[in-house]
Design a protein around this motif. Structure first.
Motif, PDB file in Angstrom:
ATOM      1  N   MET A 192       0.941  -0.973   0.118  1.00  0.00           N
ATOM      2  CA  MET A 192      -0.001   0.060  -0.003  1.00  0.00           C
ATOM      3  C   MET A 192       1.044   1.273  -0.175  1.00  0.00           C
ATOM      4  SD  MET A 192      -3.276   0.784   2.551  1.00  0.00           S
ATOM      5  CE  MET A 192      -2.675   1.798   3.749  1.00  0.00           C
ATOM      6  N   GLU A 193       0.521   2.188  -0.845  1.00  0.00           N
ATOM      7  CA  GLU A 193       1.278   3.355  -0.989  1.00  0.00           C
ATOM      8  C   GLU A 193       0.561   4.615  -0.379  1.00  0.00           C
ATOM      9  OE1 GLU A 193       2.513   6.415  -4.520  1.00  0.00           O
ATOM     10  OE2 GLU A 193       2.303   4.231  -5.054  1.00  0.00           O
ATOM     11  N   ALA A 194       1.590   5.056   0.611  1.00  0.00           N
ATOM     12  CA  ALA A 194       0.807   6.140   1.190  1.00  0.00           C
ATOM     13  C   ALA A 194       1.089   7.862   0.624  1.00  0.00           C
ATOM     14  CB  ALA A 194       1.812   6.447   2.707  1.00  0.00           C
ATOM     15  N   VAL A 195      -0.006   8.515   0.635  1.00  0.00           N
ATOM     16  CA  VAL A 195       0.172   9.788  -0.119  1.00  0.00           C
ATOM     17  C   VAL A 195       0.213  10.986   1.055  1.00  0.00           C
ATOM     18  CG1 VAL A 195      -1.181  11.139  -1.679  1.00  0.00           C
ATOM     19  CG2 VAL A 195      -0.981   8.665  -1.954  1.00  0.00           C
ATOM     20  N   ILE A 196       0.924  11.858   0.794  1.00  0.00           N
ATOM     21  CA  ILE A 196       1.210  12.910   1.938  1.00  0.00           C
ATOM     22  C   ILE A 196       0.492  13.979   1.212  1.00  0.00           C
ATOM     23  CG2 ILE A 196       2.683  14.392   3.192  1.00  0.00           C
ATOM     24  CD1 ILE A 196       4.509  11.818   3.419  1.00  0.00           C
ATOM     25  N   LEU A 197      -0.256  15.008   1.825  1.00  0.00           N
ATOM     26  CA  LEU A 197      -0.933  15.903   1.463  1.00  0.00           C
ATOM     27  C   LEU A 197      -0.598  17.029   2.402  1.00  0.00           C
ATOM     28  CD1 LEU A 197      -4.544  14.814   0.734  1.00  0.00           C
ATOM     29  CD2 LEU A 197      -2.908  15.160  -0.972  1.00  0.00           C
ATOM     30  N   THR A 198      -0.533  18.443   1.612  1.00  0.00           N
ATOM     31  CA  THR A 198      -0.098  19.506   2.480  1.00  0.00           C
ATOM     32  C   THR A 198      -1.589  19.800   3.254  1.00  0.00           C
ATOM     33  OG1 THR A 198      -0.982  21.185   0.842  1.00  0.00           O
ATOM     34  CG2 THR A 198       1.343  20.469   1.210  1.00  0.00           C
ATOM     35  N   ALA A 199      -1.559  20.753   4.358  1.00  0.00           N
ATOM     36  CA  ALA A 199      -2.982  21.162   4.934  1.00  0.00           C
ATOM     37  C   ALA A 199      -3.921  21.988   4.072  1.00  0.00           C
ATOM     38  CB  ALA A 199      -2.517  22.035   5.890  1.00  0.00           C
ATOM     39  N   GLU A 200      -3.379  22.420   3.060  1.00  0.00           N
ATOM     40  CA  GLU A 200      -4.081  23.207   1.934  1.00  0.00           C
ATOM     41  C   GLU A 200      -4.724  22.311   0.930  1.00  0.00           C
ATOM     42  OE1 GLU A 200      -3.592  26.548  -1.590  1.00  0.00           O
ATOM     43  OE2 GLU A 200      -1.843  26.252  -0.081  1.00  0.00           O
ATOM     44  N   GLN A 201      -3.902  21.103   0.494  1.00  0.00           N
ATOM     45  CA  GLN A 201      -4.541  20.324  -0.295  1.00  0.00           C
ATOM     46  C   GLN A 201      -5.616  19.426   0.578  1.00  0.00           C
ATOM     47  OE1 GLN A 201      -0.552  18.379  -1.143  1.00  0.00           O
ATOM     48  NE2 GLN A 201      -0.671  19.165  -3.284  1.00  0.00           N
ATOM     49  N   TYR A 202      -5.350  19.000   1.619  1.00  0.00           N
ATOM     50  CA  TYR A 202      -6.423  18.364   2.407  1.00  0.00           C
ATOM     51  C   TYR A 202      -7.556  19.012   2.454  1.00  0.00           C
ATOM     52  CZ  TYR A 202      -8.691  16.150   6.256  1.00  0.00           C
ATOM     53  OH  TYR A 202      -9.656  15.397   7.121  1.00  0.00           O
ATOM     54  N   ASN A 203      -7.487  20.172   2.806  1.00  0.00           N
ATOM     55  CA  ASN A 203      -8.818  21.143   3.171  1.00  0.00           C
ATOM     56  C   ASN A 203      -9.434  21.252   1.962  1.00  0.00           C
ATOM     57  OD1 ASN A 203      -8.202  21.530   5.864  1.00  0.00           O
ATOM     58  ND2 ASN A 203      -7.015  23.589   5.620  1.00  0.00           N
ATOM     59  N   ASN A 204      -8.604  21.499   0.857  1.00  0.00           N
ATOM     60  CA  ASN A 204      -9.453  21.673  -0.829  1.00  0.00           C
ATOM     61  C   ASN A 204     -10.013  20.528  -0.754  1.00  0.00           C
ATOM     62  OD1 ASN A 204     -10.112  22.566  -3.134  1.00  0.00           O
ATOM     63  ND2 ASN A 204      -7.832  22.162  -4.109  1.00  0.00           N
ATOM     64  N   LEU A 205      -9.544  19.306  -0.942  1.00  0.00           N
ATOM     65  CA  LEU A 205     -10.160  18.103  -1.007  1.00  0.00           C
ATOM     66  C   LEU A 205     -11.470  17.838  -0.186  1.00  0.00           C
ATOM     67  CD1 LEU A 205      -9.892  15.263  -2.506  1.00  0.00           C
ATOM     68  CD2 LEU A 205      -8.710  14.365  -0.616  1.00  0.00           C
ATOM     69  N   VAL A 206     -11.420  18.249   1.205  1.00  0.00           N
ATOM     70  CA  VAL A 206     -12.468  17.996   1.782  1.00  0.00           C
ATOM     71  C   VAL A 206     -13.664  18.899   1.369  1.00  0.00           C
ATOM     72  CG1 VAL A 206     -13.446  18.474   4.302  1.00  0.00           C
ATOM     73  CG2 VAL A 206     -11.357  17.346   3.819  1.00  0.00           C
ATOM     74  N   SER A 207     -13.207  20.294   1.330  1.00  0.00           N
ATOM     75  CA  SER A 207     -14.177  21.028   0.634  1.00  0.00           C
ATOM     76  C   SER A 207     -14.863  20.530  -0.671  1.00  0.00           C
ATOM     77  CB  SER A 207     -13.441  22.395   0.286  1.00  0.00           C
ATOM     78  OG  SER A 207     -14.266  23.396  -0.398  1.00  0.00           O
ATOM     79  N   ARG A 208     -14.043  19.828  -1.677  1.00  0.00           N
ATOM     80  CA  ARG A 208     -14.715  19.570  -2.941  1.00  0.00           C
ATOM     81  C   ARG A 208     -15.754  18.430  -2.459  1.00  0.00           C
ATOM     82  NH1 ARG A 208      -9.915  18.550  -7.113  1.00  0.00           N
ATOM     83  NH2 ARG A 208     -11.764  17.899  -8.314  1.00  0.00           N
ATOM     84  N   LEU A 209     -15.220  17.602  -1.699  1.00  0.00           N
ATOM     85  CA  LEU A 209     -16.019  16.283  -1.090  1.00  0.00           C
ATOM     86  C   LEU A 209     -17.434  16.850  -0.483  1.00  0.00           C
ATOM     87  CD1 LEU A 209     -13.522  13.605   0.145  1.00  0.00           C
ATOM     88  CD2 LEU A 209     -14.680  13.594  -1.908  1.00  0.00           C
ATOM     89  N   ASP A 210     -17.428  17.847   0.206  1.00  0.00           N
ATOM     90  CA  ASP A 210     -18.419  18.492   1.065  1.00  0.00           C
ATOM     91  C   ASP A 210     -19.376  18.902  -0.112  1.00  0.00           C
ATOM     92  OD1 ASP A 210     -17.993  17.917   3.525  1.00  0.00           O
ATOM     93  OD2 ASP A 210     -16.806  19.922   3.833  1.00  0.00           O
ATOM     94  N   LYS A 211     -18.891  19.681  -1.107  1.00  0.00           N
ATOM     95  CA  LYS A 211     -19.646  20.208  -2.120  1.00  0.00           C
ATOM     96  C   LYS A 211     -20.297  18.987  -2.931  1.00  0.00           C
ATOM     97  CE  LYS A 211     -17.258  24.788  -2.876  1.00  0.00           C
ATOM     98  NZ  LYS A 211     -16.134  25.228  -3.902  1.00  0.00           N
ATOM     99  N   LEU A 212     -19.481  18.262  -3.407  1.00  0.00           N
ATOM    100  CA  LEU A 212     -20.370  17.053  -4.042  1.00  0.00           C
ATOM    101  C   LEU A 212     -21.367  16.357  -3.231  1.00  0.00           C
ATOM    102  CD1 LEU A 212     -19.953  14.957  -6.398  1.00  0.00           C
ATOM    103  CD2 LEU A 212     -18.223  13.619  -5.331  1.00  0.00           C
ATOM    104  N   ASN A 213     -21.174  16.256  -1.952  1.00  0.00           N
ATOM    105  CA  ASN A 213     -22.070  15.504  -1.270  1.00  0.00           C
ATOM    106  C   ASN A 213     -23.446  16.265  -1.113  1.00  0.00           C
ATOM    107  OD1 ASN A 213     -23.000  13.498   0.791  1.00  0.00           O
ATOM    108  ND2 ASN A 213     -22.602  14.764   2.280  1.00  0.00           N
ATOM    109  N   SER A 214     -22.993  17.735  -0.881  1.00  0.00           N
ATOM    110  CA  SER A 214     -24.493  18.550  -0.812  1.00  0.00           C
ATOM    111  C   SER A 214     -25.370  18.520  -2.205  1.00  0.00           C
ATOM    112  CB  SER A 214     -23.952  20.182  -0.709  1.00  0.00           C
ATOM    113  OG  SER A 214     -23.215  20.135   0.673  1.00  0.00           O
ATOM    114  N   THR A 215     -24.481  18.425  -3.281  1.00  0.00           N
ATOM    115  CA  THR A 215     -25.037  18.533  -4.613  1.00  0.00           C
ATOM    116  C   THR A 215     -25.700  16.987  -4.905  1.00  0.00           C
ATOM    117  OG1 THR A 215     -23.266  19.495  -5.728  1.00  0.00           O
ATOM    118  CG2 THR A 215     -24.542  18.585  -7.223  1.00  0.00           C
TER     119      THR A 215
END
Length: 95
Positions: free
Chosen positions: A1-24
């Motif tokens: 299994m490969e680990a992926v490291i995200l910056t805080a900004e990338q993580y927050n952007n990803l979470v924000s996009r997932l929240d928008k997708l969920n709302s839609t």
């Protein structure tokens, strides 16, 4: 299994996009009570014959809409029919 490291900004952007997708997705989904069933779906769901469905309509046991020869039922009305005919268990099975 490969680990992926995200910056805080990338993580927050990803979470924000997932929240928008969920709302839609949630806003696009109809609630079960807004769903309509045609007669064939209704008789399959209830495991009844076409004649039984006709009898229930004639007796006013289930509300329906009719467009030409096509019959539709609101899922909410099917739930009401089942709730009106609900019987609690006669016996408590605790030991």
């Amino acid at each position: 299994m490969e680990a992926v490291i995200l910056t805080a900004e990338q993580y927050n952007n990803l979470v924000s996009r997932l929240d928008k997708l969920n709302s839609t997705l949630e806003s696009n989904q109809k609630s079960s009570q807004e769903t309509f069933l045609d007669n064939q779906e209704f008789i399959q769901l209830m495991h009844i014959s076409k004649r039984t469905a006709q009898t229930w309509r004639d007796e006013g046991k289930i509300s329906f809409s009719q467009i030409g020869s096509k019959i539709y039922y609101k899922m909410k009305d099917v739930e009401v029919l089942l709730d009106k005919n609900y019987n609690k268990a006669f016996k408590n099975n605790r030991r």
